[in-house]
Design a protein around this motif. Sequence first.
Motif, PDB file in Angstrom:
ATOM      1  N   ALA A 192       0.815  -1.219   0.000  1.00  0.00           N
ATOM      2  CA  ALA A 192       0.000   0.000   0.000  1.00  0.00           C
ATOM      3  C   ALA A 192       0.847   1.266   0.000  1.00  0.00           C
ATOM      4  CB  ALA A 192      -0.943  -0.001   1.211  1.00  0.00           C
ATOM      5  N   TYR A 193       2.037   1.193   0.569  1.00  0.00           N
ATOM      6  CA  TYR A 193       2.927   2.360   0.631  1.00  0.00           C
ATOM      7  C   TYR A 193       4.005   2.330  -0.452  1.00  0.00           C
ATOM      8  CZ  TYR A 193       0.746   3.482   5.098  1.00  0.00           C
ATOM      9  OH  TYR A 193      -0.144   3.810   6.096  1.00  0.00           O
ATOM     10  N   ASN A 194       3.740   1.595  -1.548  1.00  0.00           N
ATOM     11  CA  ASN A 194       4.622   1.589  -2.727  1.00  0.00           C
ATOM     12  C   ASN A 194       5.883   0.763  -2.504  1.00  0.00           C
ATOM     13  OD1 ASN A 194       5.059   2.327  -5.409  1.00  0.00           O
ATOM     14  ND2 ASN A 194       6.343   4.050  -4.851  1.00  0.00           N
ATOM     15  N   GLY A 195       5.827  -0.240  -1.627  1.00  0.00           N
ATOM     16  CA  GLY A 195       7.002  -1.031  -1.326  1.00  0.00           C
ATOM     17  C   GLY A 195       6.938  -2.455  -1.813  1.00  0.00           C
ATOM     18  N   ASN A 196       8.033  -3.148  -1.627  1.00  0.00           N
ATOM     19  CA  ASN A 196       8.200  -4.554  -1.961  1.00  0.00           C
ATOM     20  C   ASN A 196       8.615  -5.288  -0.692  1.00  0.00           C
ATOM     21  OD1 ASN A 196       8.775  -6.848  -3.822  1.00  0.00           O
ATOM     22  ND2 ASN A 196      10.858  -6.520  -3.106  1.00  0.00           N
ATOM     23  N   LEU A 197       8.094  -6.478  -0.489  1.00  0.00           N
ATOM     24  CA  LEU A 197       8.429  -7.258   0.682  1.00  0.00           C
ATOM     25  C   LEU A 197       9.423  -8.360   0.309  1.00  0.00           C
ATOM     26  CD1 LEU A 197       7.929  -7.865   3.700  1.00  0.00           C
ATOM     27  CD2 LEU A 197       6.088  -9.394   2.971  1.00  0.00           C
ATOM     28  N   LEU A 198      10.573  -8.356   0.960  1.00  0.00           N
ATOM     29  CA  LEU A 198      11.559  -9.426   0.820  1.00  0.00           C
ATOM     30  C   LEU A 198      11.507 -10.216   2.114  1.00  0.00           C
ATOM     31  CD1 LEU A 198      13.939 -10.769  -0.682  1.00  0.00           C
ATOM     32  CD2 LEU A 198      15.425  -9.171   0.507  1.00  0.00           C
ATOM     33  N   LEU A 199      10.948 -11.418   2.059  1.00  0.00           N
ATOM     34  CA  LEU A 199      10.715 -12.204   3.271  1.00  0.00           C
ATOM     35  C   LEU A 199      11.688 -13.371   3.354  1.00  0.00           C
ATOM     36  CD1 LEU A 199       8.921 -12.629   5.757  1.00  0.00           C
ATOM     37  CD2 LEU A 199       7.425 -14.023   4.315  1.00  0.00           C
ATOM     38  N   ASN A 200      12.514 -13.329   4.379  1.00  0.00           N
ATOM     39  CA  ASN A 200      13.474 -14.408   4.653  1.00  0.00           C
ATOM     40  C   ASN A 200      12.790 -15.386   5.612  1.00  0.00           C
ATOM     41  OD1 ASN A 200      15.499 -16.046   5.624  1.00  0.00           O
ATOM     42  ND2 ASN A 200      16.958 -14.398   5.914  1.00  0.00           N
ATOM     43  N   ILE A 201      12.748 -16.623   5.231  1.00  0.00           N
ATOM     44  CA  ILE A 201      12.083 -17.610   6.085  1.00  0.00           C
ATOM     45  C   ILE A 201      13.082 -18.428   6.902  1.00  0.00           C
ATOM     46  CG2 ILE A 201       9.994 -17.730   4.729  1.00  0.00           C
ATOM     47  CD1 ILE A 201      11.116 -20.350   3.545  1.00  0.00           C
ATOM     48  N   GLY A 202      14.365 -18.109   6.811  1.00  0.00           N
ATOM     49  CA  GLY A 202      15.361 -18.754   7.644  1.00  0.00           C
ATOM     50  C   GLY A 202      16.089 -19.808   6.912  1.00  0.00           C
TER      51      GLY A 202
END
Length: 128
Positions: A118-128
């Motif tokens: 919503a705020y113009n970002g990208n999520l980089l999710l590290n799962i370990g």
Amino acid sequence: KTIAELKDLVMKYSPELIWSDGEWEAHSDYWRSREFLTWYSQTIQTGIWNDRWGTDTLCMHGGFLTCADRYEPGRIVDKKWENAMTIDRSSWGYNRASPFENYLTTKELIDTLIETVAYNGNLLLNIG
């Protein structure tokens, strides 16, 4: 040595995105970041990169901003940005001693994704 290896990777694979990490280690002059990024932008004209290229570069330049880990500006930002985070609140890698309570819930992860996009970002999710 790092510059030669980066150039070799670019010449072999032509990546359109280079994500650097470790900006806390040294100034961008040490890494010769400006030299490499100038060469990269001339070699891969559609290429983009993040802003973790030295202690003096965080949240300042690049094709998108990574600012700090778990960066959430709480508002729309003009430039694309990235929220680099992990599902474990206290570790960036697998930690078998980490209690279940340290992990974000499904709701927390979904809420973070929604807010980030919503705020113009990208999520980089590290799962370990």
